[in-house]
Design a protein around this motif. Structure first.
Motif, PDB file in Angstrom:
ATOM      1  N   LYS A  53       0.820  -1.212   0.000  1.00 26.18           N
ATOM      2  CA  LYS A  53       0.000   0.000   0.000  1.00 26.18           C
ATOM      3  C   LYS A  53       0.859   1.271   0.000  1.00 26.18           C
ATOM      4  CE  LYS A  53      -3.994  -2.057   2.066  1.00 26.18           C
ATOM      5  NZ  LYS A  53      -5.252  -1.751   2.681  1.00 26.18           N
ATOM      6  N   ILE A  55       0.681   4.019  -1.862  1.00 22.56           N
ATOM      7  CA  ILE A  55      -0.054   5.280  -1.963  1.00 22.56           C
ATOM      8  C   ILE A  55      -0.570   5.695  -0.588  1.00 22.56           C
ATOM      9  CG2 ILE A  55      -2.011   6.429  -3.054  1.00 22.56           C
ATOM     10  CD1 ILE A  55       0.190   5.744  -5.011  1.00 22.56           C
ATOM     11  N   SER A  56      -1.036   4.737   0.197  1.00 23.55           N
ATOM     12  CA  SER A  56      -1.518   5.054   1.541  1.00 23.55           C
ATOM     13  C   SER A  56      -0.374   5.496   2.447  1.00 23.55           C
ATOM     14  CB  SER A  56      -2.217   3.835   2.150  1.00 23.55           C
ATOM     15  OG  SER A  56      -3.358   3.501   1.409  1.00 23.55           O
ATOM     16  N   THR A  59       0.678   9.192   1.162  1.00 19.22           N
ATOM     17  CA  THR A  59      -0.281  10.255   1.431  1.00 19.22           C
ATOM     18  C   THR A  59      -0.725  10.317   2.882  1.00 19.22           C
ATOM     19  OG1 THR A  59      -2.140   8.830   0.832  1.00 19.22           O
ATOM     20  CG2 THR A  59      -1.186  10.195  -0.918  1.00 19.22           C
ATOM     21  N   LYS A  61      -3.224   8.648   4.129  1.00 15.93           N
ATOM     22  CA  LYS A  61      -4.638   8.305   4.202  1.00 15.93           C
ATOM     23  C   LYS A  61      -4.793   6.828   3.883  1.00 15.93           C
ATOM     24  CE  LYS A  61      -6.387  12.774   2.706  1.00 15.93           C
ATOM     25  NZ  LYS A  61      -7.208  13.461   1.697  1.00 15.93           N
ATOM     26  N   ASP A  62      -5.880   6.235   4.362  1.00 19.99           N
ATOM     27  CA  ASP A  62      -6.140   4.829   4.080  1.00 19.99           C
ATOM     28  C   ASP A  62      -7.047   4.734   2.853  1.00 19.99           C
ATOM     29  OD1 ASP A  62      -6.157   2.102   4.275  1.00 19.99           O
ATOM     30  OD2 ASP A  62      -7.770   2.047   5.733  1.00 19.99           O
ATOM     31  N   TRP A  63      -6.435   4.625   1.694  1.00 19.41           N
ATOM     32  CA  TRP A  63      -7.188   4.490   0.449  1.00 19.41           C
ATOM     33  C   TRP A  63      -7.614   3.034   0.310  1.00 19.41           C
ATOM     34  CZ3 TRP A  63      -8.269   8.956  -1.936  1.00 19.41           C
ATOM     35  CH2 TRP A  63      -7.455  10.033  -1.663  1.00 19.41           C
ATOM     36  N   LYS A  64      -8.876   2.806   0.130  1.00 13.67           N
ATOM     37  CA  LYS A  64      -9.405   1.430   0.061  1.00 13.67           C
ATOM     38  C   LYS A  64      -9.068   0.761  -1.270  1.00 13.67           C
ATOM     39  CE  LYS A  64     -11.353   1.665   4.037  1.00 13.67           C
ATOM     40  NZ  LYS A  64     -10.782   1.008   5.172  1.00 13.67           N
TER      41      LYS A  64
END
Length: 66
Positions: A53, A55-56, A59, A61-64
């Protein structure tokens, strides 16, 4: 010695975070390789993106979807 170990750990963690994204990038715009190798690079990169993960992590944030 501690500074060297910390720098190596930092580089290793950056490589772990960025390598799945790089595999997907190379799969799309990479050198002249066969279609199967490109698909394999993209699939491996997306599987690693799902596990790590990146990208998470980048950033915060927790992108699903990633």
């Amino acid at each position: 010695m501690k500074l060297l170990l910390a720098a190596l750990s930092l580089l290793l963690s950056i490589a772990l975070i960025c390598s799945p994204l790089y595999l997907v990038y190379i799969g799309f715009v990479g050198p002249n390789v066969s279609f199967g190798v490109r698909v394999l690079l993209v699939v491996i990169g997306l599987v690693l993106c799902r596990l790590v993960k990146p990208i998470s992590i980048i950033t915060g944030k927790d992108w699903k979807i990633f």
